[in-house]
Design an enzyme around this catalytic site. Structure first.
Site, short mmCIF file in Angstrom:
data_model
loop_
_atom_site.label_atom_id
_atom_site.label_comp_id
_atom_site.label_asym_id
_atom_site.label_seq_id
_atom_site.Cartn_x
_atom_site.Cartn_y
_atom_site.Cartn_z
N LYS A 1 6.15 1.96 13.03
CA LYS A 1 6.13 2.38 14.45
C LYS A 1 6.43 1.23 15.39
CE LYS A 1 2.08 1.68 12.69
NZ LYS A 1 1.43 2.23 11.53
N GLU B 1 -7.44 -4.05 9.59
CA GLU B 1 -6.68 -5.13 8.97
C GLU B 1 -7.44 -6.45 9.13
OE1 GLU B 1 -3.61 -4.78 7.61
OE2 GLU B 1 -3.59 -2.64 8.05
N GLY C 1 -12.48 -2.13 4.88
CA GLY C 1 -11.03 -2.05 4.72
C GLY C 1 -10.38 -1.06 5.68
N LYS D 1 2.82 4.44 18.74
CA LYS D 1 2.97 5.82 18.25
C LYS D 1 3.20 6.77 19.43
CE LYS D 1 -0.09 4.84 14.36
NZ LYS D 1 -1.50 4.86 13.93
N GLY E 1 -3.49 5.21 5.02
CA GLY E 1 -3.83 5.19 3.60
C GLY E 1 -2.62 5.55 2.77
N ASP F 1 -1.25 -0.28 18.50
CA ASP F 1 -0.83 0.54 17.36
C ASP F 1 -0.68 2.00 17.84
OD1 ASP F 1 -0.66 1.06 14.29
OD2 ASP F 1 -2.15 2.48 15.01
N THR G 1 0.83 -1.21 0.00
CA THR G 1 0.00 0.00 0.00
C THR G 1 0.86 1.26 0.00
OG1 THR G 1 -1.63 -1.22 1.27
CG2 THR G 1 -1.86 1.18 1.26
N VAL G 2 1.78 1.36 0.95
CA VAL G 2 2.54 2.61 1.09
C VAL G 2 3.67 2.67 0.06
CG1 VAL G 2 3.78 4.13 2.67
CG2 VAL G 2 1.99 2.63 3.56
N1 LIG Z 1 -1.01 1.33 5.24
C1 LIG Z 1 -1.01 2.45 5.93
O1 LIG Z 1 -1.91 3.26 5.84
C2 LIG Z 1 0.15 2.77 6.86
C3 LIG Z 1 0.11 3.97 7.60
C4 LIG Z 1 1.21 4.29 8.40
C5 LIG Z 1 2.28 3.43 8.49
N2 LIG Z 1 2.25 2.25 7.79
C6 LIG Z 1 3.40 1.36 7.94
O2 LIG Z 1 4.02 1.20 6.68
C7 LIG Z 1 4.54 -0.11 6.55
C8 LIG Z 1 3.98 -0.77 5.29
O3 LIG Z 1 2.58 -0.81 5.38
P1 LIG Z 1 1.68 -1.24 4.12
O4 LIG Z 1 0.27 -0.94 4.51
O5 LIG Z 1 2.21 -0.67 2.88
O6 LIG Z 1 1.89 -2.82 4.14
P2 LIG Z 1 1.58 -3.87 2.96
O7 LIG Z 1 0.59 -3.30 2.00
O8 LIG Z 1 1.26 -5.14 3.61
O9 LIG Z 1 2.97 -3.97 2.20
C9 LIG Z 1 4.06 -4.68 2.73
C10 LIG Z 1 5.04 -4.90 1.60
O10 LIG Z 1 6.18 -5.58 2.11
C11 LIG Z 1 6.45 -6.71 1.28
N3 LIG Z 1 7.10 -7.72 2.11
C12 LIG Z 1 6.63 -8.27 3.25
N4 LIG Z 1 7.52 -9.15 3.75
C13 LIG Z 1 8.58 -9.13 2.91
C14 LIG Z 1 9.81 -9.83 2.85
N5 LIG Z 1 10.15 -10.70 3.82
N6 LIG Z 1 10.66 -9.56 1.84
C15 LIG Z 1 10.35 -8.67 0.88
N7 LIG Z 1 9.18 -7.98 0.87
C16 LIG Z 1 8.31 -8.22 1.86
C17 LIG Z 1 5.11 -7.14 0.74
O11 LIG Z 1 5.26 -7.90 -0.46
P3 LIG Z 1 3.97 -8.39 -1.31
O12 LIG Z 1 3.34 -7.13 -1.81
O13 LIG Z 1 4.52 -9.21 -2.41
O14 LIG Z 1 3.10 -9.13 -0.35
C18 LIG Z 1 4.48 -5.77 0.46
O15 LIG Z 1 4.90 -5.28 -0.78
C19 LIG Z 1 4.19 -0.83 7.86
O16 LIG Z 1 5.26 -0.71 8.76
C20 LIG Z 1 3.01 -0.03 8.37
O17 LIG Z 1 2.87 -0.08 9.79
C21 LIG Z 1 1.23 1.90 6.97
#
Ligand SMILES: NC(=O)c1ccc[n+]([C@@H]2O[C@H](COP(=O)([O-])OP(=O)(O)OC[C@H]3O[C@@H](n4cnc5c(N)ncnc54)[C@H](OP(=O)(O)O)[C@@H]3O)[C@@H](O)[C@H]2O)c1
Length: 431
Positions: free
Chosen positions: A107, A192, A189, A207, A305, A203, A15-16
């Site tokens: 975080k 999680e 959505g 923070k 997001g 969470d 996502t990010v």
């Molecule tokens: N989503 C939000 O709104 C948000 C807000 C603030 C902070 N964050 C933080 O940002 C970070 C990412 O969040 P996200 O929502 O983007 O998560 P996500 O959508 O689940 O993306 C995680 C990514 O990491 C990859 N990945 C996981 N394990 C891996 C490994 N062992 N080797 C290589 N790649 C790996 C996944 O690959 P695949 O795509 O192939 O599965 C995916 O591309 C987290 O720390 C989260 O706490 C997120």
């Protein structure tokens, strides 16, 4: 890193990560004009390189091996967006050891393993930036570090988990049960597939630890911070709060306590409906700050997001490009986390009782034996049934230490007229 062309390695392209790549592409001109820097993603790690993504990477840039990203000689700056605390720690530690600055939104990693990470950052003179780790699109870390650099923080109180805020709002406005509101949040959505860390408060708790670190320059021990979630918030508590002029919100508080201790706590609290935080609806986040010079300030926005979080990541990329120093603990041993039992607020207390003479007198005398007094009592009276049984009493206490309240509640168990475990909430006053 004061230079124009910066080559990035992304570890995590979900996502990010995809959000970052898209904004870097779509807003490249704007970013370059404003910052003088151009960013190119030269390598990105993900679990499944065949998964369809919203944006294409350069040929050969995708890999399943994070080491290929970190060790790539072209990669100057590593963006960790994979989540988790084990592999992600290896990623961040490896990058720092190679002298490559790190931008992360993780975080949990920083709250749980910040001591090791910031030690490596200092040892290798290589910064870590983490604006995206707290409240997504709200620039709270920049605000504390830069805008309010001249102020001592008197109080920070925030809604920093959108999932919990959504659930509590739906319970309040639509009368949904906790379970139905959680299901709705998952269907939309907003939560999680495994919402544990959201609803158990951690969470937001992670923070709050980072906000404490930024505000007071030490790394709070997670085990000593106080965190409870929203799982036990009942619809009847929300309805009673509403009748009394409060909203129930998951509030994280960071503020100085006595003797060089800092209060760091996250829990469902009563917030006066007149306060701005009570008006924060849905998945939005907000932080109310009080600085000793600036006074009150309030920041509101989307806490998660792709767009908001990637915006924060890119702000950090520009900081890195400008050679900005990242955060390093500057009061490492000066402060500790305050014992939660020593922290003070007013409380809302609700007690289920037998309907018999003298109930109120027994309860008030027990609380006054602990030195506690009430600012008001409430019991539900039905005007058309004045003789109906009274089966619960509720009241708001004057300010007291949590330890004192707990002692009074434990004494209540000895009263025959009390039929159930009492419920209590802090009543926040934002002082
Ligand atoms: N989503 C939000 O709104 C948000 C807000 C603030 C902070 N964050 C933080 O940002 C970070 C990412 O969040 P996200 O929502 O983007 O998560 P996500 O959508 O689940 O993306 C995680 C990514 O990491 C990859 N990945 C996981 N394990 C891996 C490994 N062992 N080797 C290589 N790649 C790996 C996944 O690959 P695949 O795509 O192939 O599965 C995916 O591309 C987290 O720390 C989260 O706490 C997120």
């Amino acid at each position: 890193m004061a230079k124009q062309q910066i080559k990035l390695g992304l570890v995590g392209f979900g996502t990010v990560g995809v959000g970052v790549a898209k904004i870097l592409q779509n807003q490249a001109d704007l970013i370059a004009k404003r910052s003088g820097a151009e960013f190119t993603v030269v390598k990105a790690a993900m679990r499944d390189v065949n998964k369809k993504r919203d944006i294409a990477l350069a040929p050969g840039a995708a890999t399943t091996d994070w080491k290929e990203v970190v060790n790539d000689s072209e990669v100057e700056l590593v963006v960790e967006l994979m989540g988790g605390t084990d592999v992600a720690f290896e990623v961040v530690a490896s990058a720092l050891k190679l002298g490559k600055p790190v931008v992360t939104g993780n975080k949990a990693l920083l709250a749980e393993r910040g001591e090791e990470i910031f030690a490596l950052s200092a040892q290798h003179n290589t910064p870590v930036y983490f604006e995206a780790s707290v409240a997504g699109g709200i620039p709270i870390i920049k605000t504390l570090r830069e805008a309010f650099v001249s102020n001592a923080l008197v109080n920070l109180s925030g809604i920093i988990n959108g999932t919990c805020n959504y659930i509590l709002e739906r319970m309040t406005d639509a009368g949904l049960s906790y379970q139905d509101a959680l299901k709705e949040a998952m269907d939309l959505g907003y939560a999680e597939a495994d919402p544990t860390l959201d609803i158990n408060g951690w969470d937001a708790g992670h923070k709050a630890i980072l906000l404490g670190a930024i505000s007071y320059g030490f790394l709070p021990d997670p085990a000593k911070t106080y965190v409870t979630g929203i799982e036990n918030v009942r619809l009847e508590d929300i309805e009673l709060a509403d009748k009394l002029g409060y909203a129930i919100k998951l509030i994280s508080v960071v503020k100085p306590a006595c003797d060089k201790t800092i209060e760091i706590r996250t829990q469902a609290s009563f917030v006066p409906q007149t306060h701005l935080l009570a008006k924060v609806d849905g998945v939005f986040n907000a932080v109310a700050l009080h600085g000793d010079e600036v006074g009150d300030s309030f920041i509101y926005g989307r806490g998660a997001g792709a767009g908001p979080t990637a915006t924060a990541v890119i702000a950090d990329l520009v900081d890195a490009a400008n050679g900005s120093k990242g955060f390093l603990p500057y009061n490492a041993t000066s402060y500790t986390v305050a014992d939660i039992d020593e922290t003070e607020t007013a409380y809302f207390v609700s007690i289920e009782v037998k309907d018999e003479p003298g109930v109120m007198a027994q309860i008030t005398s027990l609380f006054s034996n602990q030195g506690m007094s009430f600012s008001g009592t409430f019991s539900n009276v039905n005007p058309s049934e004045p003789d109906a049984a009274m089966n619960s009493v509720s009241f708001i206490t004057h300010k007291a230490k949590l330890g004192t309240l707990k002692a009074a509640l434990s004494d209540l168990a000895s009263l025959d007229c009390v039929t159930n475990e009492p419920t209590y909430y802090r009543v926040e006053s934002f002082e």
